[in-house]
Design a protein around this motif. Structure first.
Motif, short mmCIF file in Angstrom:
data_model
loop_
_atom_site.label_atom_id
_atom_site.label_comp_id
_atom_site.label_asym_id
_atom_site.label_seq_id
_atom_site.Cartn_x
_atom_site.Cartn_y
_atom_site.Cartn_z
N UNK A 281 -12.76 24.41 47.57
CA UNK A 281 -12.16 25.34 48.54
C UNK A 281 -12.10 26.74 47.96
N UNK A 282 -11.57 26.84 46.75
CA UNK A 282 -11.42 28.15 46.12
C UNK A 282 -12.77 28.83 45.95
N UNK B 132 3.98 18.21 35.13
CA UNK B 132 3.61 18.37 33.72
C UNK B 132 2.25 17.72 33.46
N UNK B 133 1.16 18.28 34.01
CA UNK B 133 -0.16 17.68 33.80
C UNK B 133 -0.56 17.68 32.33
N UNK C 213 -4.02 24.71 39.83
CA UNK C 213 -4.12 26.17 39.89
C UNK C 213 -5.02 26.63 41.02
N UNK C 214 -6.02 25.79 41.38
CA UNK C 214 -7.00 26.19 42.40
C UNK C 214 -6.51 25.97 43.82
N UNK D 216 -5.24 26.51 47.33
CA UNK D 216 -5.11 27.76 48.07
C UNK D 216 -3.65 28.14 48.29
N UNK D 217 -3.35 29.41 48.05
CA UNK D 217 -2.00 29.90 48.28
C UNK D 217 -0.99 29.47 47.24
N UNK D 218 -1.45 28.85 46.16
CA UNK D 218 -0.53 28.31 45.15
C UNK D 218 0.38 29.41 44.59
N UNK D 219 -0.20 30.60 44.42
CA UNK D 219 0.58 31.67 43.80
C UNK D 219 1.14 32.65 44.82
N UNK D 220 0.46 32.78 45.97
CA UNK D 220 0.79 33.90 46.85
C UNK D 220 1.56 33.50 48.10
#
Length: 536
Positions: free
Chosen positions: A194-195, A514-515, A525-526, A528-532
């Motif tokens: 997706x990313x 805790x991966x 981390x990849x 979508x929208x995880x950070x924003x």
């Protein structure tokens, strides 16, 4: 003097489209206004049946005769579009506007190799023969297929769902269109792919100043790519504005509900002393093609071991080609394995045949990734859902009554039972498939991307439905998904796969919080929208 605003690539004004008599509402869409400038992305968001895809079909000139455009105008680059279904659209589709459909598999010809299908697009638009192969190969590489040469020679059935979608995206981008319409193009893809695809679309915008109309139910995607957002409900626009304004300060209650539904909380795992319903030990599967010097082997599943307790859900996550769907085929006994064992309620079913295999399959149901291909277009919905119980000996009247109850549980109206699969949106078709699987009250349900075609609010309803039925009926579930939010919401345990192997497994909350493996961290981390993504 400020620079003049660029002329819009797409202008839609007062678009109104009717529905056939007897439909759920009078109009498919009403009074729709859209404007997209060069280099901008407008995300069209809403639940299944809100009219998003109908708007896209109208722009492409593909409205069916039963969906009349009763008023409004559509213009591409300042020129009004011809009437719907006009032959004049042949010159527009490709160089001026292109579309990526939601269902990749149905967009590809099953009896033609991928390279031939893509070259045909260039041939129709007059690209010389000597240029076609290079342009196709370049685009297959651009959409991040791992082996473009192999993809060029492959048939659609030889590719995973995610790979097929990337091929469709490649076809849409071949002629560098001024407007790209993307109808849920990343729905079937894992989070890392997706990313990559979203980055590819962003690169296309930058390189060619392309406008993008992106239809999605995923607010994570909206947060990553949108410049402007339009929210639709029941065929009408309820909110529109810049991405930051809509995501951070939504004004309409419906938009707020969609944003809340996008925030799926991790469900804490629950302990159970019940016996294992499924015990898989050292399972391996290799696909072999060709003979002698042309023989190739692909290790799809390699030494996979896991156990699933009664009433619990195991999520299987990983990128396209990681072996998730191949594992599902093994568990369903649709594919003979090379080695290993599958124990169902303590019985070894790895080599069952005949009556024993039929009895096993009566206790296991599946929801497939492709809802359209799973439904017979000649069957009304009520008959499709009731078919399983009838086959297993239930009286027809009782089976139809149970089927109607299940259709209502998955969010469809009673009138839906008398309609055919092609009359529904992709998300609605997926709900029909879920109803058809659950109507038999299975002991084990294998769901392969079962909610991938659904918008987020319907996803929540279906996931809640799964949880409710698990408590009531006690079935277990193997839930294959690329959406880590869904995996977190529904599963007790998670299995992370890469290149056919299990790289990490454990309680979902523990693995996601805790991966232990870099690959799992990369997947998280990849997303979508995880950070924003900011939820109202």
């Amino acid at each position: 003097m400020p620079a003049p605003s660029p002329s819009p690539v797409l202008t839609v004004r007062d678009l109104t489209i009717g529905l056939p008599s007897g439909a759920d509402r009078e109009l498919a869409v009403a009074d729709i206004d859209l404007t997209i400038a060069p280099g901008e992305t407008l995300c069209l968001v809403g639940e299944s049946g809100s009219g998003k895809s109908v708007v896209a079909q109208a722009i492409m000139g593909m409205l069916a005769p039963v969906l009349p455009m009763t008023s409004g105008t559509i213009a591409l680059q300042g020129t009004q579009n011809p009437p719907q279904r006009s032959a004049a659209y042949n010159a527009l589709r490709g160089p001026r506007v292109a579309m990526v459909f939601q269902d990749a598999v149905s967009s590809l010809n099953p009896i033609q190799r991928i390279g031939r299908q893509l070259e045909e697009i260039l041939q129709v638009h007059g690209v010389p023969r000597q240029e076609r192969r290079k342009r196709v190969m370049d685009m297959l590489a651009a959409v991040l297929l791992p082996d473009p040469e192999r993809a060029y020679r492959s048939y659609p059935h030889e590719m995973s769902g995610g790979q097929a979608q990337r091929v469709v995206i490649a076809g849409a981008l071949l002629l560098n269109p001024a407007l790209l319409i993307a109808d849920e193009p990343t729905t079937a893809l894992d989070v890392t792919t997706q990313a990559e695809i979203l980055e590819l679309i962003e690169k296309l915008k930058a390189d060619f100043n392309t406008a993008v109309l992106f239809i999605t139910h995923d607010f994570g995607v909206v947060a990553d790519i949108a410049d402007h957002v339009v929210v639709m409900k029941d065929g009408r626009i309820v909110e529109a504005g810049s991405a930051s304004a809509v995501l951070k300060n939504p004004q309409h209650g419906y938009t707020k509900r969609l944003l809340r539904a996008a925030a799926l909380d991790t469900r804490a795992p629950t302990a159970s002393d019940e016996d294992f319903i499924l015990d898989v030990r050292d399972l391996s599967l290799t696909y072999r093609r060709g003979m002698f010097f042309n023989r190739t082997e692909v290790a799809a599943v390699r030494d996979v071991t896991f156990a699933l307790r009664k009433g619990q859900t195991l999520a299987v996550v990983g990128e396209s080609g990681s072996g998730k769907s191949s594992l599902a085929k093994c568990l369903l006994r649709l594919q003979d394995v090379d080695s290993g064992r599958i124990l169902f309620k303590g019985q070894d079913v790895t080599t069952l045949q005949g009556v024993g295999l039929r009895k096993f399959r009566s206790k296991v149901q599946v929801v497939l990734q492709d809802p359209f291909g799973a439904l017979d277009p000649r069957f009304k919905t009520i008959d499709a859902v009731a078919e399983g119980p009838i086959i297993h000996g239930m009286p027809k009247s009782e089976a139809r009554a149970r089927a109607m109850d299940m259709l209502e549980l998955v969010g469809l109206t009673p009138q839906a039972g008398e309609r055919y699969p092609q009359e529904f949106s992709g998300g609605q078709r997926q709900r029909i498939c879920i109803a058809r699987a659950l109507v038999l009250e299975p002991e084990l349900l294998i769901a392969d991307e079962a909610v991938s075609a659904l918008d987020v609010s319907i996803q929540v309803q279906i996931l809640d439905l799964f949880a409710d039925l698990q408590k009531r009926l006690g079935f277990s579930m193997v839930f294959i998904t690329h959406d880590l939010h869904v995996a977190a919401a529904i599963s007790d345990e998670v299995l992370v796969m890469q290149h056919g192997r299990v790289v990490e497994q454990g309680a979902t909350a523990d693995v996601f919080a805790n991966p232990q493996k870099p690959y799992t961290s990369d997947l998280l981390q990849a997303a979508p929208g995880q950070k924003r993504l900011l939820v109202a």
